[in-house]
Scaffold this motif. Structure first.
Motif, short mmCIF file in Angstrom:
data_model
loop_
_atom_site.label_atom_id
_atom_site.label_comp_id
_atom_site.label_asym_id
_atom_site.label_seq_id
_atom_site.Cartn_x
_atom_site.Cartn_y
_atom_site.Cartn_z
N UNK A 1 8.04 -32.00 12.14
CA UNK A 1 8.95 -31.05 11.53
C UNK A 1 9.31 -29.88 12.41
N UNK A 2 8.56 -29.62 13.47
CA UNK A 2 8.89 -28.51 14.36
C UNK A 2 9.64 -28.99 15.59
N UNK A 3 10.08 -30.23 15.60
CA UNK A 3 10.78 -30.78 16.75
C UNK A 3 12.29 -30.78 16.55
N UNK A 4 12.76 -30.10 15.52
CA UNK A 4 14.19 -30.02 15.29
C UNK A 4 14.79 -29.06 16.32
N UNK A 5 15.65 -29.57 17.17
CA UNK A 5 16.05 -28.80 18.34
C UNK A 5 17.41 -28.13 18.23
N UNK A 6 18.02 -28.17 17.06
CA UNK A 6 19.31 -27.52 16.89
C UNK A 6 20.33 -28.08 17.86
N UNK A 7 20.97 -27.21 18.62
CA UNK A 7 22.02 -27.65 19.53
C UNK A 7 21.52 -28.12 20.87
N UNK A 8 20.22 -28.01 21.13
CA UNK A 8 19.70 -28.40 22.43
C UNK A 8 19.59 -29.91 22.50
N UNK A 9 20.43 -30.54 23.33
CA UNK A 9 20.40 -31.98 23.40
C UNK A 9 20.50 -32.50 24.81
N UNK A 10 20.51 -31.65 25.81
CA UNK A 10 20.67 -32.10 27.18
C UNK A 10 19.94 -31.15 28.11
N UNK A 11 19.92 -31.49 29.38
CA UNK A 11 19.31 -30.63 30.37
C UNK A 11 17.81 -30.76 30.42
N UNK A 12 17.17 -29.76 31.03
CA UNK A 12 15.73 -29.80 31.29
C UNK A 12 14.93 -29.98 30.01
N UNK A 13 15.29 -29.19 28.98
CA UNK A 13 14.51 -29.21 27.74
C UNK A 13 14.50 -30.62 27.16
N UNK A 14 15.67 -31.25 27.12
CA UNK A 14 15.75 -32.58 26.54
C UNK A 14 14.87 -33.55 27.32
N UNK A 15 15.02 -33.57 28.64
CA UNK A 15 14.29 -34.54 29.45
C UNK A 15 12.80 -34.26 29.47
N UNK A 16 12.43 -32.98 29.43
CA UNK A 16 11.01 -32.63 29.40
C UNK A 16 10.38 -33.12 28.09
N UNK A 17 11.00 -32.80 26.99
CA UNK A 17 10.44 -33.20 25.71
C UNK A 17 10.51 -34.71 25.51
N UNK A 18 11.60 -35.30 25.96
CA UNK A 18 11.74 -36.75 25.82
C UNK A 18 10.64 -37.47 26.59
N UNK A 19 10.28 -36.92 27.76
CA UNK A 19 9.24 -37.53 28.57
C UNK A 19 7.85 -37.37 27.99
#
Length: 375
Positions: free
Chosen positions: A45-63
């Motif tokens: 439930x705390x992984x809702x990222x709003x508008x963040x869908x690309x860049x470092x944050x996305x790839x870091x969390x996706x990994x």
């Protein structure tokens, strides 16, 4: 499986007339400290990222996210998917002693693990309420033949403890066992690492609870006087692992503590306002995605965020916690047997997207820790 987890001979099912009812006491079955991994669905439930869908944050969390292909391992021989707007999620924890968990859980890192805690989370149509059914780890069951995610097939076994499914064939065999037990298809699988659980609580700033009795458990390193506390990660982990520090020392009592704490955690996630602070949101998302293992359908940030968005509307007051109806095994009070006809009331309710009736758990075996912890 270690000798301490080997069940005594018993019948893997019991009708209500054949077991020991509410009020029977179990003897503590082990001094080994147990891990707890019970809150993957809340952590999501705390992984809702709003508008963040690309860049470092996305790839870091996706990994960060680990996933397993449950569908491929189980194939087509499964209960039919229920298309009524509801979802069923198996939330599983294991007592692995490897890696950073070894320091927290103690014990020997022998390369094995058993499912320490299992919860079937039923999210009702509309995603405004949920029922959570805890499956006692010490339940004697018939485990079906299953194929793990490495392609190895494990023969069926009778009269084994429920948590043996995980040590035999991991996530896939556990899902297969739950589906065989309930007749309900699990739409998703989530597992959270208990080192990550501890860090998540610290990232949240602790979780407030009130205890109505003193808790003193040297095995889980938890000592709390009756009163109100804000538990840090280490204390929270101790609370949800304790079984000897309060009540009758049974696993059923420990489940009661776990269920109360999950509700408190749900309240805290909503209370701290994580979505108003980008840094807090990122820290929590980083912790949660590092701790969680999912089925392959949830194995990306976007998929997990969409799933978590669907849980945001569920409050603790609209979450009903029950334990799968069981009775103590007359041959061994350290084991429980499924109270079959009452358990069927639970599975029928979930299958038809209805509330679990009170009659399903009335007169079944319970622990003695209800009400010891309140949000």
């Amino acid at each position: 499986m270690s000798a301490e987890s080997t069940p005594e001979p018993g019948i893997p099912g019991l009708d209500e007339t054949g077991g020991r009812g509410n009020g029977s006491r179990r003897k503590p079955r082990s001094t080994r400290r147990k891990a707890l991994l019970i809150t993957a669905w809340t952590a999501a439930g705390v992984v809702v990222l709003g508008g963040t869908g690309a860049g470092y944050v996305y790839f870091k969390l996706n990994g960060n996210i680990k996933s397993v292909d449950i569908d491929q391992a189980l194939g087509a021989d499964r209960p039919m998917k229920i298309d009524n707007g509801s979802e069923n999620i198996l939330v599983l924890g294991s007592d692995s002693r490897s890696g950073s968990n070894k320091k927290l859980g103690g014990g020997t890192d022998d390369g094995s693990a058993r499912s320490d805690t299992a919860m079937i989370v039923h999210v009702y149509k509309g995603h405004k309420k949920a029922s959570v059914v805890s499956v006692p780890r010490d339940t004697l069951i018939d485990r079906p033949e299953c194929t793990d995610t490495n392609g190895t097939t494990h023969p069926a076994a009778s009269g084994v403890m429920f948590n043996e499914a995980y040590s035999t064939g991991g996530a896939a065999c556990t899902v297969k066992t739950v589906e065989s037990l309930t007749g309900i298809r699990m739409d998703h699988y989530l597992e959270v690492d208990f080192a990550g659980f501890q860090k998540l609580i610290d990232d949240l700033g602790g979780v407030p609870v009130t205890t109505t009795a003193n808790i003193d458990d040297r095995q889980s390193h938890l000592k709390l006087k009756a009163g109100t506390h804000t538990l840090d990660g280490e204390q929270a982990l101790g609370l949800v692992r304790t079984r000897h520090g309060v009540g009758d020392g049974s696993d059923l009592g420990r489940i009661q503590l776990q269920q109360a704490f999950v509700k408190a955690l749900m309240d805290q996630v909503k209370h701290v306002g994580v979505f108003s602070s980008p840094k807090k949101l990122y820290d929590l998302a980083d912790t949660a995605t590092s701790a969680v293992t999912t089925d392959s359908d949830l194995g990306s940030v976007n998929a997990l965020a969409d799933f978590a968005n669907g849980l945001k509307g569920i409050s603790s007051s609209h979450t009903k916690m029950v334990t799968m109806p069981v009775q103590y095994d007359p041959a061994n009070l350290n084991r429980v047997l499924v109270a079959k006809s009452k358990a069927q009331l639970v599975w029928d309710a979930l299958r038809n997207d209805r509330p679990v009736p009170a009659s399903a758990t009335r007169g079944t075996a319970t622990g003695e820790a209800r009400g010891v912890v309140t949000p």
